[in-house]
Design a protein around this motif. Structure first.
Motif, short mmCIF file in Angstrom:
data_model
loop_
_atom_site.label_atom_id
_atom_site.label_comp_id
_atom_site.label_asym_id
_atom_site.label_seq_id
_atom_site.Cartn_x
_atom_site.Cartn_y
_atom_site.Cartn_z
N LEU A 66 0.83 -1.21 0.00
CA LEU A 66 0.00 0.00 0.00
C LEU A 66 0.87 1.25 0.00
O LEU A 66 0.58 2.22 -0.71
N LYS A 69 2.28 1.91 -3.36
CA LYS A 69 1.30 2.46 -4.31
C LYS A 69 0.68 3.74 -3.80
O LYS A 69 -0.27 4.25 -4.39
N ILE A 71 -1.29 4.22 -1.38
CA ILE A 71 -2.70 4.11 -0.99
C ILE A 71 -2.76 4.31 0.52
O ILE A 71 -2.04 3.65 1.28
N THR A 82 -10.51 -1.06 5.72
CA THR A 82 -10.34 -1.61 4.38
C THR A 82 -11.28 -0.94 3.37
O THR A 82 -12.44 -1.32 3.24
N SER A 83 -10.74 0.06 2.70
CA SER A 83 -11.49 0.72 1.62
C SER A 83 -11.47 -0.21 0.41
O SER A 83 -10.77 -1.23 0.41
N LYS A 84 -12.21 0.17 -0.62
CA LYS A 84 -12.23 -0.66 -1.83
C LYS A 84 -10.80 -0.84 -2.39
O LYS A 84 -10.38 -1.94 -2.74
N GLU A 85 -10.04 0.27 -2.38
CA GLU A 85 -8.68 0.19 -2.92
C GLU A 85 -7.80 -0.73 -2.08
O GLU A 85 -7.02 -1.52 -2.60
N VAL A 86 -7.94 -0.59 -0.75
CA VAL A 86 -7.15 -1.45 0.14
C VAL A 86 -7.56 -2.91 -0.07
O VAL A 86 -6.71 -3.80 -0.12
N TYR A 88 -8.73 -4.39 -2.79
CA TYR A 88 -8.16 -4.95 -4.02
C TYR A 88 -6.71 -5.32 -3.82
O TYR A 88 -6.24 -6.37 -4.26
N GLU A 89 -6.00 -4.43 -3.14
CA GLU A 89 -4.58 -4.69 -2.90
C GLU A 89 -4.43 -5.91 -1.99
O GLU A 89 -3.58 -6.78 -2.20
#
Ligand code: ARG
Length: 420
Positions: A66, A69, A71, A82-86, A88-89
């Protein structure tokens, strides 16, 4: 290692139940820094026919991914928001970590089976945490099938919701949920430190929750992370059969921990150790006699131990005992005794649970005014009153067999004499 006899003893113990051997939690840092030792230890287990259930983490790696990137992420009460981006990662990282373990095992001919997100059914309880799951169901059938066909399940810390949403779960929580569902003999945490350390940074070899927990939790030197871990382990042990235990060790020492008496790591037990005896020496005879006479407040028949048709379960604290008589087809529980001073500590439950691991069909009797009947009514599958006795049983479903057991129970000789 240790003597062959010692190793054999543990092999026999761990092999006695196909899929209940162990749940092993592999910390994220171990996959990164100690993968080779992890794999060799697991390959050894596979070679001796033991199939553990493996759960892994991946937190440190995810944090780095993270950061790389750029994030943003943060924690709330130790849980990663845990957001959507987190998410996916996380899915990518956990898949990759899972694959590191499974492919290394497969290369060494262990039939490792990756399980990414189909074991834990979750709900999202705290919306502030984003896509973090609270486990509501653990799919153990799948795990059992894998193990019974010779495979080793390797489980990532992810779950799914009713809406088929993949969610992030904490690896330790996943381990706990699995342990509660499977009731394994061993739960093992593999970490880089490899145990719980005392004030001078020495490994604490054994922790007995009943005797040591309060004191340890109040020690200033016990690291807060360790306190949290110990608290989790205590809750876990409350759920497990009394002979289950938790070990914390490093991959390199896993097999030494498992197959020797001294082990290498920290062993945590609930505190009620129960031993089983078929042949008794004079010390055992004295111990059992004293438990029985104190619990029943009477005198035991002098010939009680002469006929060697019984087996005994005795708590290591010498305060509880069970005698099982084996001279008829179904096991007859001839004595169940907990010394008065030891009641209310879960010792009766502990010894009972231990005995029922070996005996699925048992019958026994007690006087109708015995205060233990309350406990018996809770654990039995059925009971019948006769003039003098309450007769209880578990696991007997055939009516003829049951009738015979009731007859045998009513006709047992008395082996305790009471003074009036
Ligand atoms: N081999 C046994 C077990 O796995 C005993 C381990 C003892 N370990 C220790 N750290 N004291 O249960």
């Amino acid at each position: 290692m240790s003597s062959e006899k010692e190793i054999r003893k543990y092999l026999d113990r761990f092999s006695s139940d196909d899929f209940r051997f162990a749940v092993i939690k592999v910390g994220g840092a171990v996959i990164e820094n100690d993968l080779d030792n992890l794999i060799s230890s697991l390959v050894f287990l596979n070679e001796v026919g033991l199939r553990p259930i493996i759960v892994h983490g991946g937190g440190p790696k995810l944090s780095r991914a993270l950061e790389d990137k750029k994030i943003q992420f943060s924690f709330k009460d130790g849980q990663r928001i845990t957001s959507k981006e987190v998410l996916y990662e996380a899915i990518d990282v956990f898949k990759a970590e899972n694959q590191k373990i499974t492919s290394a095992l497969i290369e060494k001919n262990v039939s490792a089976v990756p399980l990414m997100n189909d074991v834990f059914k979750c709900t999202i309880q705290d919306k502030d945490l984003g896509f973090v799951g609270t486990i509501i169901e653990t799919n153990s059938d799948k795990i059992r099938d894998i193990i019974l066909s010779g495979g080793v399940p390797v489980i990532a810390p992810m779950g799914y919701t009713d809406e088929k949403q993949i969610v992030n779960i904490n690896g330790d929580k996943a381990t706990q949920a699995l342990a509660k569902e499977i009731l394994p003999d061993k739960i093992i945490f593999l970490s880089e430190i490899g145990g719980i350390l005392d004030g001078s940074d020495n490994l604490i070899s054994t922790i007995n929750i009943k005797d040591d927990y309060k004191r340890l939790m109040s020690e200033g030197w016990l690291h807060s992370g360790m306190k949290l871990k110990l608290e989790e382990i205590k809750h876990l042990l409350d759920y497990l059969p009394s002979n289950s235990s938790v070990s914390i060790t490093k991959p390199l020492y896993l097999n030494r921990e498992l197959f020797t008496d001294a082990g290498f790591g920290t062993l945590v037990k609930a505190g009620h150790q129960i031993d089983k005896f078929k042949e008794l020496d004079s010390v055992n005879i004295d111990t059992i006699t004293s438990i029985l006479e104190s619990a029943f407040k009477g005198t035991l028949d002098k010939n009680y131990f002469i006929k060697q048709d019984k087996e005994f379960y005795v708590s290591s604290c010498s305060r509880a005992a069970i005698a099982i008589s084996l001279h008829q087809k179904v096991a007859y529980m001839d004595k169940f005794a907990v010394k008065t001073g030891a009641r209310g500590e879960g010792l009766g439950n502990a010894i009972w649970n231990r005995m029922t691991i070996d005996h699925k069909k048992v019958f026994w009797r007690s006087r109708s005014n015995n205060s233990i009947n309350h406990f018996y009514k809770n654990v039995c599958d059925g009971f019948q009153k006769t003039n003098n006795w309450n007769i209880f049983w578990i696991g007997i479903h055939d009516l003829d067999e049951l009738t015979e057991c009731i007859r045998i129970a009513s006709n047992q000789p008395e082996t305790i004499a009471y003074e009036n």
